[in-house]
Design an enzyme around this catalytic site. Structure first.
Site, PDB file in Angstrom:
ATOM      1  N   LYS A   1     -17.732 -27.093  -3.160  1.00  0.00           N
ATOM      2  CA  LYS A   1     -16.581 -27.495  -2.342  1.00  0.00           C
ATOM      3  C   LYS A   1     -16.433 -29.001  -2.240  1.00  0.00           C
ATOM      4  O   LYS A   1     -15.326 -29.514  -2.141  1.00  0.00           O
ATOM      5  CB  LYS A   1     -16.681 -26.854  -0.960  1.00  0.00           C
TER       6      LYS A   1
ATOM      7  N   GLU B   1     -13.909 -30.931   8.175  1.00  0.00           N
ATOM      8  CA  GLU B   1     -12.466 -31.098   7.983  1.00  0.00           C
ATOM      9  C   GLU B   1     -11.729 -30.633   9.224  1.00  0.00           C
ATOM     10  O   GLU B   1     -12.272 -29.936  10.076  1.00  0.00           O
ATOM     11  CB  GLU B   1     -11.980 -30.374   6.716  1.00  0.00           C
TER      12      GLU B   1
ATOM     13  N   HIS C   1     -12.129 -12.975   6.884  1.00  0.00           N
ATOM     14  CA  HIS C   1     -11.962 -13.471   5.510  1.00  0.00           C
ATOM     15  C   HIS C   1     -11.811 -12.349   4.488  1.00  0.00           C
ATOM     16  O   HIS C   1     -11.914 -12.582   3.291  1.00  0.00           O
ATOM     17  CB  HIS C   1     -13.110 -14.406   5.091  1.00  0.00           C
TER      18      HIS C   1
ATOM     19  N   ARG D   1     -11.065 -16.772 -11.510  1.00  0.00           N
ATOM     20  CA  ARG D   1     -11.125 -15.402 -12.043  1.00  0.00           C
ATOM     21  C   ARG D   1      -9.806 -14.702 -11.738  1.00  0.00           C
ATOM     22  O   ARG D   1      -8.961 -15.256 -11.051  1.00  0.00           O
ATOM     23  CB  ARG D   1     -12.249 -14.643 -11.327  1.00  0.00           C
TER      24      ARG D   1
END
Lengths: 170, 511
Positions: free
Chosen positions: B116, B200, B235, B291
């Site tokens: 990340k 963030e 998620h 993907r």
């Protein structure tokens, strides 16, 4: 024999009577005309009631049955008079005690209580990880934690004993 | 074009790849675990190689066994599907080193996008909008706090190597940051071997919108518009649609261009998805999934493009052969994921044996699934059993078609998220297109009381069925006692079934 019927937790006003192997269903004293055909051995049923068709599926095990109809799940409880009385008595007796078992295999991530703790109904007892998800295991009733059968990091199988709760003294 | 490819996956995605390959005259090689000896991908591929074992680590994650299977069968390329080894750069490198073609992006693109912090730096350089935050890891909690103080709270503390909700903490106050840093960093170190953290800004009520891209090996790339994936829980996406009700033509163009810059910055090849957080017309880079994604069918339905075929073509070295102008979006598509879980019981996993299956049909209804009668649904594999996808000329008709299809569908033996999909279709906020990533978590998944005639039908069928199957229910008295003695889990989320077996059994009261 007359049955008491609860659907999704609500009693419904329907009289279902078993008369020598024949099921009579009536609403407000009016007999309902119905046809019942099993489509397969897997619980699919073609039901026609008062000339309306219903594609019903019955599923479940260990007396936890539910009906699926048009995409919705209906939890149906049917008891006769004797069963109803017996269930009420059992519920009274089992208040605040008993062994809690896991119904699915998983890994114990965290124990939230210790032996001797007094827990309320709905309080988290442990976190169980299964299918990459963490699930909270809650107390089914109030009670005191008498024994703990697992520890953090341990894998438990379905049916494994997790806790024993004892009833609180009055 | 390839003559023979190996599919290093199982379930619906293995089947998805087999289907396109067959249509194009390409032979397929399936690999299967012991548990999947009867699976559809095992039965429908041209060749099937046993990997043995029940655990993923013994089968679909075992690189040596998969490479050996490719060698043995003479497969020229490996399609990884999604999950398992699909985003494993080491495996991709090994495939290439073995002289095979990897049907996916270059291994370096996988590793760059998999980190990340590295990906944030590359995206910043490529001028891709990002959630305001650090592009360097925070050395310690103190540095993280200074950065957070500057950004303003709430902030998101994220592990460089995190994923699936692990190594992430939302911090609302400066005082929380030290312990959050410690636990999240520890979690990431334990789970991914990398404890680096960054901070963030945390945006509330955002949408999750992603752009499908496709690049060939000759420097050409196109995007296929967006997918709206905000209907998710922990998620995990439940409902996806294309197009998004929140994306205007101008926003789509801007997001598409940003996604193409993101891919080009890592020399991307093949199919990929650039995920964005969106708030109004603003959008920010989240991550790139290197993907094919679970929800790719909604894009296929709206653009008329077989994305798996495009993957195979560009992996074989062909040029895309068309530009952005050729991509036209027509109508609206919705997908509902069918996971083995019980929405009315806090989405607890459901295991069992699949009984009866009734699959919906009719115009523009697509069912992508690896499910079959007597399939054992256990805990070793992903709980997603399949996906129901519909298309219609507009969003309103697509919702009506999905509702109709979910009412037709029946999967017996396990509980599925189909009921949650139906609840979403019937939800006023969803119908109005007004929802965000926290919306689903707050929806009430208690089954409604139901229409009177259906309730009576359900009760009658149940009573009659029990009467007809009495002999099959032989240990009735014992069951009854067990039923009586059962406690329940999560009384607050499952209040409507007194004494139900929702999560846990309880004994010790049998006399």
């Amino acid at each position: 024999m007359k049955y008491f019927v609860n659907v999704n937790g609500r009693p419904i006003e329907v009289e279902i009577v078993d008369r020598a192997g024949r099921l009579n269903v009536s609403i407000g004293g009016e007999l309902v005309d119905f046809s019942y055909e099993e489509v397969d051995k897997e619980g699919q049923v073609a039901l026609v009631m008062d000339e309306r068709g219903y594609a019903v599926s019955v599923a479940g095990k260990d007396n936890d049955y539910h009906v699926t109809l048009a995409g919705h799940a209906y939890a149906v409880e049917i008891e006769d008079e004797r069963e109803r009385a017996a269930h009420a008595a059992e519920r009274e007796r089992s208040k605040g005690g008993g062994v809690i078992k896991s119904v699915m295999p998983g890994v114990v991530v965290e124990l939230c209580v210790a032996v001797g703790d007094v827990v309320e109904a709905g309080q988290s007892l442990l976190i169980l990880e299964a299918m990459k998800m963490q699930n909270e295991i809650k107390a089914p009733s109030e009670g005191r934690v008498k024994r703990i059968f697992c520890k953090a990091g341990e894998a438990v199988s379905a049916g494994a004993k997790l806790f024993e709760l004892e009833a609180l003294e009055e | 074009m390839f003559q023979r490819i190996l599919i290093a996956n199982r379930g619906e995605i293995a089947l998805r790849v087999i289907r396109t390959a067959r249509e194009q005259g390409i032979e397929t090689v399936a690999v299967y675990s012991e548990a999947d000896a009867c699976a559809l991908h095992t039965r429908l591929a041209d060749q099937a190689i046993a990997l043995g074992g029940h655990l993923p680590s013994e089968s679909y994650l075992d690189m040596d066994k998969i490479l050996a299977a490719a060698k043995k069968t003479g497969a020229e390329a490996i399609h990884p599907g999604y999950g398992f080894l699909a985003e494993n750069a080491t495996f991709a490198r090994r495939v290439v080193e073995a002289g095979l073609t990897w049907i996916g992006p270059p291994p370096d693109a996988i590793s760059q996008m998999g980190d990340k912090i590295v990906s944030r730096q590359i995206m910043k350089a490529a001028n891709v909008p990002m959630v305001p935050g650090m592009t360097e890891p925070a050395a310690d909690a103190k540095v993280a706090r200074a950065a957070a103080d500057e950004m303003g709270y709430p902030v998101m503390l994220k592990a460089a190597a995190g994923g699936g909700g692990k190594g992430i903490r939302i911090v609302h106050e400066p005082s929380e940051i030290e312990s959050a840093f410690r636990t999240a960093s520890g979690e990431a170190l334990a789970g991914f071997g990398d404890g680096r953290m960054y901070v963030e800004r945390y945006l509330v009520n955002t949408r999750h919108i992603e752009i499908q891209v496709m690049f060939d090996a000759h420097g050409n790339g196109v995007h296929f518009g967006e997918r709206e994936c905000s209907m998710q829980r922990r998620h995990q996406k439940l409902v996806e649609e294309c197009p998004s009700p929140a994306v205007s033509e101008a926003m789509r163009e801007a997001m598409g261009a940003a996604a193409l810059r993101a891919g080009a910055a890592v020399n991307y090849e093949g199919a990929g998805t650039v995920e964005f957080l969106a708030s109004g017309e603003e959008f920010f880079f989240l991550e790139m999934n290197t993907r094919l994604q679970v929800e790719h069918p909604v894009t296929e339905m709206v653009t008329g493009v077989d994305l798996v075929w495009e993957q195979l073509r560009v992996a074989a070295g062909e040029e895309l052969g068309y530009g952005q102008d050729a991509i036209q979006m027509t109508g609206h598509s919705i997908e509902v994921r069918l996971n083995a879980e019980d929405p009315s019981n806090n989405f607890l996993p459901s295991v069992g044996t699949v009984g009866n299956i009734r699959i919906p049909g009719g115009p523009w209804v697509r069912f992508d699934s690896g499910i079959y009668p007597n399939m054992e649904v256990g805990l070793n594999y992903d709980p997603m059993l399949g996906k129901l996808i519909v298309w219609a000329p507009d969003r309103k008709q697509a919702i009506a078609r999905m509702r109709r299809s979910l009412e037709e569908l029946n999967i017996g033996g396990v509980r599925t998220s189909a009921v949650a999909g139906l609840a979403v279709m019937n939800d006023a906020g969803f119908q109005a297109g007004e929802f965000h990533t926290q919306y689903l978590e707050n929806m009430n998944m208690t089954e409604p009381a139901g229409e009177r005639d259906k309730v009576v039908a359900a009760a009658t069928a149940m009573r009659r069925w029990k009467q007809a199957n009495r002999s099959a229910l032989a240990p009735r008295d014992a069951d009854r006692l067990g039923w009586i003695a059962r406690g329940r889990v999560g009384a607050s989320v499952y209040p409507h079934i007194a004494g139900s077996t929702a999560g846990f059994t309880r004994e010790g009261t049998r006399s």
